[in-house]
Design a protein around this motif. Structure first.
Motif, PDB file in Angstrom:
ATOM      1  N   PHE A  86     -14.375 -75.421 -28.837  1.00  0.00           N
ATOM      2  CA  PHE A  86     -13.471 -74.750 -27.931  1.00  0.00           C
ATOM      3  C   PHE A  86     -14.197 -73.712 -27.085  1.00  0.00           C
ATOM      4  N   LEU A  87     -14.983 -72.850 -27.690  1.00  0.00           N
ATOM      5  CA  LEU A  87     -15.652 -71.780 -26.946  1.00  0.00           C
ATOM      6  C   LEU A  87     -16.586 -72.312 -25.869  1.00  0.00           C
ATOM      7  N   THR A  88     -17.179 -73.466 -26.112  1.00  0.00           N
ATOM      8  CA  THR A  88     -18.098 -74.026 -25.117  1.00  0.00           C
ATOM      9  C   THR A  88     -17.366 -74.511 -23.873  1.00  0.00           C
ATOM     10  N   LYS A  89     -16.057 -74.677 -23.948  1.00  0.00           N
ATOM     11  CA  LYS A  89     -15.277 -75.147 -22.804  1.00  0.00           C
ATOM     12  C   LYS A  89     -14.772 -74.001 -21.927  1.00  0.00           C
ATOM     13  N   LEU A  90     -14.778 -72.797 -22.439  1.00  0.00           N
ATOM     14  CA  LEU A  90     -14.253 -71.662 -21.684  1.00  0.00           C
ATOM     15  C   LEU A  90     -14.952 -71.450 -20.336  1.00  0.00           C
ATOM     16  N   PRO A  91     -16.269 -71.614 -20.238  1.00  0.00           N
ATOM     17  CA  PRO A  91     -16.916 -71.409 -18.938  1.00  0.00           C
ATOM     18  C   PRO A  91     -16.474 -72.384 -17.849  1.00  0.00           C
ATOM     19  N   PHE A  92     -15.767 -73.434 -18.221  1.00  0.00           N
ATOM     20  CA  PHE A  92     -15.325 -74.420 -17.239  1.00  0.00           C
ATOM     21  C   PHE A  92     -13.927 -74.122 -16.691  1.00  0.00           C
ATOM     22  N   ILE A  93     -13.315 -73.058 -17.149  1.00  0.00           N
ATOM     23  CA  ILE A  93     -12.000 -72.685 -16.616  1.00  0.00           C
ATOM     24  C   ILE A  93     -12.209 -72.160 -15.201  1.00  0.00           C
ATOM     25  N   ALA A  94     -11.576 -72.829 -14.260  1.00  0.00           N
ATOM     26  CA  ALA A  94     -11.696 -72.436 -12.857  1.00  0.00           C
ATOM     27  C   ALA A  94     -10.441 -71.717 -12.360  1.00  0.00           C
ATOM     28  N   ALA A  95      -9.359 -71.822 -13.088  1.00  0.00           N
ATOM     29  CA  ALA A  95      -8.101 -71.194 -12.677  1.00  0.00           C
ATOM     30  C   ALA A  95      -8.175 -69.684 -12.849  1.00  0.00           C
ATOM     31  N   PRO A  96      -7.480 -68.948 -11.993  1.00  0.00           N
ATOM     32  CA  PRO A  96      -7.412 -67.493 -12.182  1.00  0.00           C
ATOM     33  C   PRO A  96      -6.884 -67.193 -13.581  1.00  0.00           C
ATOM     34  N   THR A  97      -7.549 -66.273 -14.256  1.00  0.00           N
ATOM     35  CA  THR A  97      -7.229 -66.003 -15.658  1.00  0.00           C
ATOM     36  C   THR A  97      -7.059 -64.506 -15.889  1.00  0.00           C
ATOM     37  N   LEU A  98      -5.979 -64.150 -16.539  1.00  0.00           N
ATOM     38  CA  LEU A  98      -5.703 -62.764 -16.907  1.00  0.00           C
ATOM     39  C   LEU A  98      -5.610 -62.692 -18.416  1.00  0.00           C
ATOM     40  N   ILE A  99      -6.351 -61.772 -18.997  1.00  0.00           N
ATOM     41  CA  ILE A  99      -6.301 -61.534 -20.439  1.00  0.00           C
ATOM     42  C   ILE A  99      -5.719 -60.136 -20.633  1.00  0.00           C
ATOM     43  N   VAL A 100      -4.566 -60.076 -21.268  1.00  0.00           N
ATOM     44  CA  VAL A 100      -3.920 -58.795 -21.570  1.00  0.00           C
ATOM     45  C   VAL A 100      -3.986 -58.625 -23.084  1.00  0.00           C
ATOM     46  N   HIS A 101      -4.555 -57.506 -23.508  1.00  0.00           N
ATOM     47  CA  HIS A 101      -4.798 -57.299 -24.938  1.00  0.00           C
ATOM     48  C   HIS A 101      -4.341 -55.909 -25.346  1.00  0.00           C
ATOM     49  N   GLY A 102      -3.666 -55.826 -26.468  1.00  0.00           N
ATOM     50  CA  GLY A 102      -3.287 -54.531 -27.028  1.00  0.00           C
ATOM     51  C   GLY A 102      -4.446 -53.970 -27.847  1.00  0.00           C
ATOM     52  N   ILE A 110      -4.327 -59.008 -34.976  1.00  0.00           N
ATOM     53  CA  ILE A 110      -4.419 -60.461 -35.073  1.00  0.00           C
ATOM     54  C   ILE A 110      -5.567 -60.977 -34.208  1.00  0.00           C
ATOM     55  N   ILE A 111      -5.557 -60.607 -32.931  1.00  0.00           N
ATOM     56  CA  ILE A 111      -6.630 -60.958 -31.996  1.00  0.00           C
ATOM     57  C   ILE A 111      -7.489 -59.704 -31.849  1.00  0.00           C
ATOM     58  N   THR A 112      -8.675 -59.741 -32.394  1.00  0.00           N
ATOM     59  CA  THR A 112      -9.531 -58.554 -32.393  1.00  0.00           C
ATOM     60  C   THR A 112     -10.063 -58.253 -30.998  1.00  0.00           C
ATOM     61  N   GLN A 113     -10.521 -57.017 -30.800  1.00  0.00           N
ATOM     62  CA  GLN A 113     -11.153 -56.651 -29.533  1.00  0.00           C
ATOM     63  C   GLN A 113     -12.367 -57.539 -29.279  1.00  0.00           C
ATOM     64  N   LYS A 114     -13.102 -57.851 -30.329  1.00  0.00           N
ATOM     65  CA  LYS A 114     -14.275 -58.716 -30.180  1.00  0.00           C
ATOM     66  C   LYS A 114     -13.875 -60.064 -29.576  1.00  0.00           C
ATOM     67  N   THR A 115     -12.794 -60.649 -30.076  1.00  0.00           N
ATOM     68  CA  THR A 115     -12.340 -61.945 -29.576  1.00  0.00           C
ATOM     69  C   THR A 115     -11.838 -61.824 -28.139  1.00  0.00           C
ATOM     70  N   ALA A 116     -11.078 -60.787 -27.847  1.00  0.00           N
ATOM     71  CA  ALA A 116     -10.576 -60.594 -26.487  1.00  0.00           C
ATOM     72  C   ALA A 116     -11.729 -60.437 -25.502  1.00  0.00           C
ATOM     73  N   HIS A 117     -12.746 -59.668 -25.880  1.00  0.00           N
ATOM     74  CA  HIS A 117     -13.903 -59.486 -25.002  1.00  0.00           C
ATOM     75  C   HIS A 117     -14.733 -60.762 -24.906  1.00  0.00           C
ATOM     76  N   LEU A 118     -14.781 -61.530 -25.974  1.00  0.00           N
ATOM     77  CA  LEU A 118     -15.465 -62.819 -25.934  1.00  0.00           C
ATOM     78  C   LEU A 118     -14.791 -63.748 -24.919  1.00  0.00           C
ATOM     79  N   LEU A 119     -13.472 -63.807 -24.952  1.00  0.00           N
ATOM     80  CA  LEU A 119     -12.737 -64.609 -23.971  1.00  0.00           C
ATOM     81  C   LEU A 119     -13.035 -64.130 -22.556  1.00  0.00           C
ATOM     82  N   HIS A 120     -12.948 -62.841 -22.357  1.00  0.00           N
ATOM     83  CA  HIS A 120     -13.189 -62.267 -21.031  1.00  0.00           C
ATOM     84  C   HIS A 120     -14.590 -62.596 -20.528  1.00  0.00           C
ATOM     85  N   GLY A 121     -15.560 -62.472 -21.395  1.00  0.00           N
ATOM     86  CA  GLY A 121     -16.942 -62.737 -20.992  1.00  0.00           C
ATOM     87  C   GLY A 121     -17.261 -64.213 -20.821  1.00  0.00           C
ATOM     88  N   SER A 122     -16.464 -65.076 -21.414  1.00  0.00           N
ATOM     89  CA  SER A 122     -16.739 -66.512 -21.362  1.00  0.00           C
ATOM     90  C   SER A 122     -16.022 -67.238 -20.235  1.00  0.00           C
TER      91      SER A 122
END
Length: 93
Positions: free
Chosen positions: A1-17, A22-34
């Motif tokens: 799954f993580l290897t596919k994230l760089p291929f997302i071309a659609a505008p993406t917004l990540i909103v994190h509390g 449940i979803i750690t800051q590390k995971t949220a930042h990983l998504l953002h960076g990928s």
């Protein structure tokens, strides 16, 4: 799954509390960076459900994001494989 994230071309917004247990800051930042050109917004006083606990702030963020998105950037064919992977496997770290 993580290897596919760089291929997302659609505008993406990540909103994190910030206090999401449940979803750690590390995971949220990983998504953002990928995800190329993803926008990351952190809600300082929210947990796992910022849309419930900080709805005004989340709505403002969503409206700003949507106002900035160029409709030409959106294509239904941009990310079907990534969306399929997300719905079946989720993120595992």
């Amino acid at each position: 799954f993580l290897t596919k994230l760089p291929f997302i071309a659609a505008p993406t917004l990540i909103v994190h509390g910030r206090f999401d247990s449940i979803i750690t800051q590390k995971t949220a930042h990983l998504l953002h960076g990928s995800i190329p050109n993803a926008r990351y917004e952190e809600i300082a006083d929210a947990g796992h459900f910022p849309s419930l606990t900080s709805s005004d702030q989340v709505n403002r963020i969503l409206l700003e994001f949507l106002a900035a998105v160029n409709p030409a950037q959106i294509s239904a064919s941009d990310t079907p494989q990534v969306l399929a992977a997300a719905s079946t496997g989720g993120i595992r770290l």
